[in-house]
Design an enzyme around this catalytic site. Sequence first.
Site, PDB file in Angstrom:
ATOM      1  N   ASP A  84       0.819  -1.208   0.000  1.00 53.01           N
ATOM      2  CA  ASP A  84       0.000   0.000   0.000  1.00 53.01           C
ATOM      3  C   ASP A  84       0.858   1.264   0.000  1.00 53.01           C
ATOM      4  OD1 ASP A  84      -1.998  -1.832   0.253  1.00 53.01           O
ATOM      5  OD2 ASP A  84      -2.797  -1.067   2.157  1.00 53.01           O
ATOM      6  N   HIS A 236       3.648  -2.332   3.111  1.00 54.60           N
ATOM      7  CA  HIS A 236       3.679  -0.981   2.546  1.00 54.60           C
ATOM      8  C   HIS A 236       4.978  -0.753   1.782  1.00 54.60           C
ATOM      9  CE1 HIS A 236       0.744  -0.642   5.833  1.00 54.60           C
ATOM     10  NE2 HIS A 236       0.193   0.335   5.116  1.00 54.60           N
TER      11      HIS A 236
END
Length: 705
Positions: A84, A236
Amino acid sequence: MATHVARRDPRAHWLLLLLGLVSLLGALSFNGLVTNVRGGSGPSQAPASPAPRQVSTGGPVLRLDGPKPVTRRLPPRTLALTFDDGPDPRWTPRVLDVLRRHHAHATFFVVGARVNEHPELVRRILAEGHEIGSHTFTHTDLAAEPAWRAEAELSWTRKAIAGATGRDVTLFRPPFSSIPAALSMPLYQALRDAAGSGHVAVLADRDARDWERPGVPAIVRESTPQGGAGAVVLMHDGGGDRRQTVAALDQLLPRLARQGYRFTTVSEGIAAPASMLPAGAGTRLSGTALRWAQQGAAWLSSAMNLLLGVALVLGVARLAVQVVCAQLHVRRVRRSRGRRAEVNAPVSVIVPAYNEAANIAATVRSLVGSAYPMLEVIVVDDGSSDGTADIVERMRLRGVRVIRQPNAGKPAALNTGIRAARADLLVLVDGDTVFQPDTVYRLVQGFADPRVGAISGNTKVANRRRLLGRWQHLEYVIGFNLDRRMYDVLECMPTIPGAIGAFRREVLLAVGGVPADTLAEDTDLTMKVLRAGWRVVYEEAAIAWTEAPSSLRQLWRQRYRWCYGTLQAMWKHRHALREPGVGGKLGRRGLPYLTVFQVLLPLAAPAVDVFAVYGLLFLPWSKLVLAWLGLLLLQGFTAAYALRLDRERYGPLWALPFQQLVYRQVMYLVVVQSVVTALVGNRLHWQRMARTGEAAAMVPATPVR
């Protein structure tokens, strides 16, 4: 003589200016949205009621476009790594390098604003066989946004990806989400709304919590499924320092590979059709336009930051030069007063008057009451219709002459008085101005220096009881008089005000008298005197009280004429840039100063004000308040210093903050109107200000001699 056709003042530019400022605010606001992108996971708000049990206990892939939610899980020993908050120029390439080294594929949920910043990274993700999904445009919490904002976030992200890659995406992961069990009802509703536009929601089975940077072992532990189960793992590649994520990934992949795991995308993991389809031409074009808009907004924001920085540096530099020059001027005046010879030659005071019945008696009485030995007063009535000349004649004052002429304008009236004057030293005075008894004497003492051709006095606002008058009083003391001290030291005085100025008769005759081809005849005349090789100085002790405009309408008309006339004079005397001597000092010191501080910076001021509004919307208020208070404090010290130099009370300082909020904007808009009028070729005419007679109260009536 050429005939000038008067045209109506241009007005269309106000609409264009308004549209431009609104567009600027919109572009800056858009930039504020996309640059305030954050990162990380976990809830962004207080806990709410949980999502339906069927969802919270189901798989991480949710299809919510039907009457009942459908969830899917990955099969055993299948790992869908998801990343992400990217693309990030530092960390995304490192994640991709690790994935390529271990022959693993993954799904990247990208932030639309960052896609527009780094489209090449999104293309690399796609080229290396990975999958792309949406993570909103600005990493916002959709559960907390209105429906229109949520829809825009999803639409902009799809367009951004389409513009960068030519693909339309359907997978979507909401920011601040995690595993299904943590899904709240508001976020669940937001996912259902997103499903209406074709999005398939993807949550996670395992949250690595790498956004907390807990250490590489902890990230590896949280990312590892138990008992050979399949899993969607949330990690992430953007939104912060992802050094631990890269290191953990390099350990996790070979460890799970030895356990028989395969690493694939979300769509392949659940055996779903491809989630990325060719985008239509319209979507690609919209995405490209969106990227250009974002890049343009970023450039505009950078330009505004640069402009603000330049304006701040110039403002501080201007203040420093003013203060230094003011100190030099004070020392010079103190030294010269005791050494120069006294000037007591005859003086002729010329008062051009057009409908000055409110103040003319006080003006003439103050002149006749001057403590100067040889003085004549010439009142040139320029076709007044209010009995101005009759008032002066009925006073029957010795040494006062009245000359009547048909209305021909102020320059013509001044030239009539110059021709009729008997003395070699001339003082030019407006018909709404009153002198103190020592004003004429102090004004002409500078002529002891044979190099001095003209002297500017110190103009003060008489009607300062109301707020508008106080603002103008501060402007006269801070701006005009500090500037004149600086001009005196730098030998480039561009303006002797019409309210009070002294000239050698030979100088006025040599330059052809008072010019009539600009509306700022005082500025035009002063520049001609400088270019003729004479010095122009400032005498702070020669005080004249003048009546300032008492309404915003009158103020606008006066400053409009002043500014337009100054532009005319600057253009007329532009060749002084190449001249030697005193004229060259005007050209290379005075004209650039006027251009920067009276034209360019005021023209940029509306944009700076819009930038301040943008700051209120997107920057921390504490910093803005501190910055504003700091600037206000600096201006306050400047004002106090100027008031002290002028021997004025500090009381009006309380009006300074309000002056910055209202008066300053009016002055800037005057410059805008003047520049536009000059550019379109309109010729502005004299517009007389209505007088109230308040200047008369500043000097008591003197006995008739």
